[in-house]
Motif scaffolding. Structure first.
Motif, PDB file in Angstrom:
ATOM      1  N   MET A 123     -32.188  -9.134 -40.262  1.00  0.00           N
ATOM      2  CA  MET A 123     -31.617  -7.934 -39.277  1.00  0.00           C
ATOM      3  C   MET A 123     -32.626  -6.901 -39.381  1.00  0.00           C
ATOM      4  O   MET A 123     -33.303  -6.517 -40.654  1.00  0.00           O
ATOM      5  CB  MET A 123     -30.197  -7.554 -39.357  1.00  0.00           C
ATOM      6  N   ASN A 124     -32.660  -5.861 -38.602  1.00  0.00           N
ATOM      7  CA  ASN A 124     -33.187  -4.470 -38.808  1.00  0.00           C
ATOM      8  C   ASN A 124     -32.696  -3.718 -40.130  1.00  0.00           C
ATOM      9  O   ASN A 124     -31.356  -3.880 -40.054  1.00  0.00           O
ATOM     10  CB  ASN A 124     -32.934  -3.605 -37.617  1.00  0.00           C
ATOM     11  N   PRO A 125     -33.396  -2.859 -40.682  1.00  0.00           N
ATOM     12  CA  PRO A 125     -32.992  -2.303 -41.864  1.00  0.00           C
ATOM     13  C   PRO A 125     -31.884  -1.337 -41.854  1.00  0.00           C
ATOM     14  O   PRO A 125     -30.828  -1.420 -42.340  1.00  0.00           O
ATOM     15  CB  PRO A 125     -34.140  -1.530 -42.365  1.00  0.00           C
ATOM     16  N   ARG A 126     -31.614  -0.775 -40.362  1.00  0.00           N
ATOM     17  CA  ARG A 126     -30.510   0.200 -40.130  1.00  0.00           C
ATOM     18  C   ARG A 126     -29.357  -0.440 -39.810  1.00  0.00           C
ATOM     19  O   ARG A 126     -28.079  -0.145 -40.370  1.00  0.00           O
ATOM     20  CB  ARG A 126     -30.567   0.988 -39.076  1.00  0.00           C
ATOM     21  N   MET A 127     -29.355  -1.845 -39.447  1.00  0.00           N
ATOM     22  CA  MET A 127     -28.296  -2.779 -39.142  1.00  0.00           C
ATOM     23  C   MET A 127     -27.827  -3.191 -40.549  1.00  0.00           C
ATOM     24  O   MET A 127     -26.530  -3.432 -40.917  1.00  0.00           O
ATOM     25  CB  MET A 127     -28.580  -4.091 -38.126  1.00  0.00           C
ATOM     26  N   ALA A 154     -41.841  -5.443 -43.879  1.00  0.00           N
ATOM     27  CA  ALA A 154     -42.302  -4.851 -42.570  1.00  0.00           C
ATOM     28  C   ALA A 154     -41.352  -5.742 -41.293  1.00  0.00           C
ATOM     29  O   ALA A 154     -41.017  -7.052 -41.566  1.00  0.00           O
ATOM     30  CB  ALA A 154     -43.707  -4.995 -41.888  1.00  0.00           C
ATOM     31  N   MET A 155     -40.746  -5.107 -40.412  1.00  0.00           N
ATOM     32  CA  MET A 155     -40.036  -5.834 -39.458  1.00  0.00           C
ATOM     33  C   MET A 155     -40.720  -6.096 -38.096  1.00  0.00           C
ATOM     34  O   MET A 155     -41.940  -5.507 -37.986  1.00  0.00           O
ATOM     35  CB  MET A 155     -38.967  -4.733 -39.031  1.00  0.00           C
ATOM     36  N   ALA A 156     -39.980  -6.892 -37.303  1.00  0.00           N
ATOM     37  CA  ALA A 156     -40.940  -7.162 -36.186  1.00  0.00           C
ATOM     38  C   ALA A 156     -41.101  -5.717 -35.237  1.00  0.00           C
ATOM     39  O   ALA A 156     -42.182  -5.651 -34.494  1.00  0.00           O
ATOM     40  CB  ALA A 156     -39.945  -7.969 -35.633  1.00  0.00           C
ATOM     41  N   GLU A 157     -40.057  -4.942 -35.308  1.00  0.00           N
ATOM     42  CA  GLU A 157     -40.136  -3.770 -34.461  1.00  0.00           C
ATOM     43  C   GLU A 157     -41.383  -2.787 -35.259  1.00  0.00           C
ATOM     44  O   GLU A 157     -41.581  -2.939 -36.408  1.00  0.00           O
ATOM     45  CB  GLU A 157     -38.858  -2.975 -34.548  1.00  0.00           C
ATOM     46  N   ARG A 158     -42.120  -2.474 -34.240  1.00  0.00           N
ATOM     47  CA  ARG A 158     -43.475  -1.719 -34.584  1.00  0.00           C
ATOM     48  C   ARG A 158     -43.001  -0.409 -35.706  1.00  0.00           C
ATOM     49  O   ARG A 158     -42.297   0.184 -35.047  1.00  0.00           O
ATOM     50  CB  ARG A 158     -44.331  -1.489 -33.548  1.00  0.00           C
ATOM     51  N   GLY A 159     -43.797  -0.435 -36.817  1.00  0.00           N
ATOM     52  CA  GLY A 159     -43.761   0.692 -37.539  1.00  0.00           C
ATOM     53  C   GLY A 159     -42.447   0.937 -38.409  1.00  0.00           C
ATOM     54  O   GLY A 159     -42.334   1.648 -39.237  1.00  0.00           O
ATOM     55  N   GLU A 160     -41.201  -0.226 -38.387  1.00  0.00           N
ATOM     56  CA  GLU A 160     -40.446  -0.042 -39.009  1.00  0.00           C
ATOM     57  C   GLU A 160     -40.622  -1.203 -40.490  1.00  0.00           C
ATOM     58  O   GLU A 160     -41.044  -2.154 -40.363  1.00  0.00           O
ATOM     59  CB  GLU A 160     -39.080  -0.681 -38.475  1.00  0.00           C
ATOM     60  N   SER A 161     -40.128  -0.608 -41.534  1.00  0.00           N
ATOM     61  CA  SER A 161     -39.869  -1.605 -42.705  1.00  0.00           C
ATOM     62  C   SER A 161     -38.793  -1.291 -43.551  1.00  0.00           C
ATOM     63  O   SER A 161     -38.056  -0.055 -43.355  1.00  0.00           O
ATOM     64  CB  SER A 161     -41.161  -1.626 -43.309  1.00  0.00           C
ATOM     65  N   GLY A 162     -38.336  -2.029 -44.579  1.00  0.00           N
ATOM     66  CA  GLY A 162     -37.207  -1.795 -45.268  1.00  0.00           C
ATOM     67  C   GLY A 162     -36.414  -3.194 -45.474  1.00  0.00           C
ATOM     68  O   GLY A 162     -36.962  -4.303 -45.338  1.00  0.00           O
ATOM     69  N   PRO A 163     -35.335  -3.149 -46.268  1.00  0.00           N
ATOM     70  CA  PRO A 163     -34.477  -4.384 -46.504  1.00  0.00           C
ATOM     71  C   PRO A 163     -34.028  -4.919 -45.133  1.00  0.00           C
ATOM     72  O   PRO A 163     -33.534  -4.275 -44.155  1.00  0.00           O
ATOM     73  CB  PRO A 163     -33.328  -3.943 -47.228  1.00  0.00           C
ATOM     74  N   GLY A 164     -34.123  -6.284 -44.920  1.00  0.00           N
ATOM     75  CA  GLY A 164     -33.687  -7.084 -43.764  1.00  0.00           C
ATOM     76  C   GLY A 164     -34.403  -8.286 -43.462  1.00  0.00           C
ATOM     77  O   GLY A 164     -34.267  -8.869 -42.291  1.00  0.00           O
ATOM     78  N   ARG A 165     -35.624  -8.514 -44.319  1.00  0.00           N
ATOM     79  CA  ARG A 165     -36.494  -9.561 -43.903  1.00  0.00           C
ATOM     80  C   ARG A 165     -35.810 -10.774 -44.533  1.00  0.00           C
ATOM     81  O   ARG A 165     -35.490 -10.832 -45.668  1.00  0.00           O
ATOM     82  CB  ARG A 165     -37.914  -9.720 -44.491  1.00  0.00           C
ATOM     83  N   MET A 166     -35.877 -11.875 -43.644  1.00  0.00           N
ATOM     84  CA  MET A 166     -35.000 -13.159 -44.054  1.00  0.00           C
ATOM     85  C   MET A 166     -36.025 -13.810 -45.200  1.00  0.00           C
ATOM     86  O   MET A 166     -36.909 -13.620 -45.289  1.00  0.00           O
ATOM     87  CB  MET A 166     -35.134 -14.077 -42.933  1.00  0.00           C
ATOM     88  N   ALA A 167     -35.238 -14.451 -46.139  1.00  0.00           N
ATOM     89  CA  ALA A 167     -35.912 -15.140 -47.272  1.00  0.00           C
ATOM     90  C   ALA A 167     -36.864 -16.176 -46.698  1.00  0.00           C
ATOM     91  O   ALA A 167     -36.674 -16.625 -45.684  1.00  0.00           O
ATOM     92  CB  ALA A 167     -35.007 -15.697 -48.142  1.00  0.00           C
ATOM     93  N   GLU A 168     -38.298 -16.195 -47.461  1.00  0.00           N
ATOM     94  CA  GLU A 168     -39.092 -17.227 -47.258  1.00  0.00           C
ATOM     95  C   GLU A 168     -38.506 -18.651 -47.278  1.00  0.00           C
ATOM     96  O   GLU A 168     -37.558 -18.965 -48.023  1.00  0.00           O
ATOM     97  CB  GLU A 168     -40.250 -16.945 -48.021  1.00  0.00           C
ATOM     98  N   PRO A 169     -39.281 -19.441 -46.337  1.00  0.00           N
ATOM     99  CA  PRO A 169     -38.792 -20.873 -46.598  1.00  0.00           C
ATOM    100  C   PRO A 169     -38.665 -21.534 -47.938  1.00  0.00           C
ATOM    101  O   PRO A 169     -37.599 -22.084 -48.387  1.00  0.00           O
ATOM    102  CB  PRO A 169     -39.667 -21.567 -45.726  1.00  0.00           C
ATOM    103  N   LEU A 170     -39.474 -21.220 -48.996  1.00  0.00           N
ATOM    104  CA  LEU A 170     -39.586 -21.684 -50.343  1.00  0.00           C
ATOM    105  C   LEU A 170     -38.434 -21.032 -51.089  1.00  0.00           C
ATOM    106  O   LEU A 170     -37.709 -21.554 -51.855  1.00  0.00           O
ATOM    107  CB  LEU A 170     -40.700 -21.645 -51.231  1.00  0.00           C
ATOM    108  N   GLU A 171     -38.002 -19.656 -50.656  1.00  0.00           N
ATOM    109  CA  GLU A 171     -36.925 -18.924 -51.287  1.00  0.00           C
ATOM    110  C   GLU A 171     -35.731 -19.727 -50.886  1.00  0.00           C
ATOM    111  O   GLU A 171     -34.529 -20.100 -51.797  1.00  0.00           O
ATOM    112  CB  GLU A 171     -36.893 -17.501 -51.138  1.00  0.00           C
ATOM    113  N   LEU A 172     -35.475 -20.180 -49.574  1.00  0.00           N
ATOM    114  CA  LEU A 172     -34.445 -20.785 -49.129  1.00  0.00           C
ATOM    115  C   LEU A 172     -34.404 -22.374 -49.743  1.00  0.00           C
ATOM    116  O   LEU A 172     -33.175 -22.565 -50.240  1.00  0.00           O
ATOM    117  CB  LEU A 172     -34.394 -20.756 -47.683  1.00  0.00           C
TER     118      LEU A 172
END
Length: 425
Positions: A123-127, A154-172
């Motif tokens: 999800m978005n970092p603020r969420m 980096a997030m899908a939203e332009r210019g936003e970054s932070g915690p919230g990116r889903m784990a990569e397939p190999l991590e999963l």
């Protein structure tokens, strides 16, 4: 389901849903069957047809399907599996799970299950940082829900970054394997698992966060005169790929590079040198480090007295070239009495008796691990693929032939599982 191991994948409504398609393929490669529930929001990002085609059976979407619910389908789905995986686990799905809501097929299956559940928040970092989400996550962890991620980036939203990116397939995949084995997934175990995966090409984000990794790469050029030098065929591709993989894993990376025709890896401090003595000086100046990886093909010898003017042919005897040994950078650092990196990795490029020579080098140099390869054939030095053997005091692990960037990622994943606790610098 006929497979010995199976998971029920619940695909939530987030842009990261596309990663689940890769996860399904990876699961199949590991002999793990998957059934899938696609939420209404998830169907905005991936189609039921794409999911079912990869999974090899229909994708479930509707709680009130007359065909499925005639046999109380949500109960059967939630229990005829070994593990339930929610990916991406959106803020909405997490809130439903934490509060016991059941208003669609996904949330109903989660409430009805008696199996372990693993979630991959996205999800978005603020969420993610919102007090409501933090409360919900605390409740889920209290309830015994397993968690992998989220990563920072980096997030899908332009210019936003932070915690919230889903784990990569190999991590999963690593977390799923551990959960299926009855273990609780954690970063260190997942890193070690990824290091053993055939073709593992990604490293968990943050696996080396806070670590300083020092890497050497490429050849050295030892001058004979102002226009000639002694060198070797090393391209630096493997060392540079290792530096990029370490940076991707969150490390602070210092790369000491001999002369190469490669761009500096992004996010890496690169120090350019020519000779072995310059490389040793740059290495010692860059210490302390938590991990030192000596992938450079350092020239063993240099000319004792390089001339300041170009040597000329005069039709008589060939000019003598007296050679002296260059400093042994790997041994110098590995034998340091103070300031030795906790983990020192050397490389051994051999043309015969590869394993025997690597074992001897491991003992003589005083390092913790040797990465050995056979460069007797064509296409290794300067090529794009490599076949390596990891040699330690405990034994030898041989990897299949892989692209050099995949060798790099697997090596960093392996090393991250070995590095001792604490920080050297």
């Amino acid at each position: 389901m006929s497979a010995s191991r199976s998971v029920l994948l619940i695909i939530g409504g987030g842009i990261a849903a596309y990663k689940v398609l890769e996860l399904i393929r990876r699961l199949k490669d590991r002999g793990i069957a998957s059934r899938c529930i696609l939420t209404k929001a998830g169907a905005q990002f991936v189609t039921p047809l794409a999911v079912s085609s990869l999974a090899g059976e229909r994708c479930f979407t509707d709680l009130f399907s007359l065909t499925d619910e005639a046999d109380i389908g949500h109960i059967q789905l939630s229990r005829s599996t070994d593990l339930i995986v929610v990916a991406p686990a959106t803020a909405d799905l997490i809130a439903k799970m934490a509060n016991g809501l059941a208003d669609d097929l996904a949330s109903t299956a989660l409430l009805a299950t008696d199996k372990r559940v693993l979630i991959a928040p996205a999800m978005n970092p603020r969420m993610w940082q919102h007090p409501a989400t933090r409360r919900n996550m605390a409740q889920l962890e209290k309830d015994g829900i397993l968690v992998v991620g989220p990563n920072t980036g980096a997030m899908a939203e332009r210019g936003e970054s932070g915690p919230g990116r889903m784990a990569e397939p190999l991590e999963l995949l690593a977390a799923i394997e551990l959960a299926l084995a009855g273990e609780k997934p954690n970063a260190q175990r997942a890193i070690g698992f990824l290091g053993r995966l055939p073709g593992g090409d990604q490293v968990p984000h943050g696996a080396l966060a806070g670590r300083h990794v020092l890497i050497t790469s490429g050849p050295t050029h030892e001058p004979i005169d102002p226009v000639r030098y002694i060198a070797n065929r090393s391209s630096g591709k493997q060392g540079h790929a290792i530096a990029a993989a370490a940076a991707a894993a969150g490390a602070r990376v210092t790369l000491v590079s001999g002369p190469v025709a490669l761009p500096d890896p992004p996010g890496v401090e690169t120090i350019h040198v020519e000779s072995a003595r310059e490389m040793l000086n740059a290495v010692e100046t860059s210490l302390p480090a938590d991990i030192a990886i000596f992938a450079a093909a350092v020239a063993d010898w240099r000319v004792a007295d390089a001339t300041s003017n170009k040597m000329k042919k005069d039709g008589n005897a060939l000019p003598p070239l007296a050679l002296v040994e260059n400093p042994d950078i790997l041994a110098t650092v590995a034998h340091r009495k103070s300031g030795r990196p906790p983990l020192v990795v050397g490389f051994a490029a051999e043309t015969q008796n590869v394993i025997d020579y690597a074992r001897a080098k491991l003992a003589k140099k005083g390092c913790d691990l040797i990465v050995a390869n056979d460069v007797g054939g064509t296409g290794v030095m300067g090529g794009d693929a490599n076949t390596v053997h990891l040699v330690t005091a405990d034994g030898v692990e041989t990897w299949p032939t892989l692209p050099k960037d995949e060798v790099a990622s697997r090596l960093i994943a392996h090393i991250a599982g070995l590095v001792p606790a604490g920080r050297a610098g």
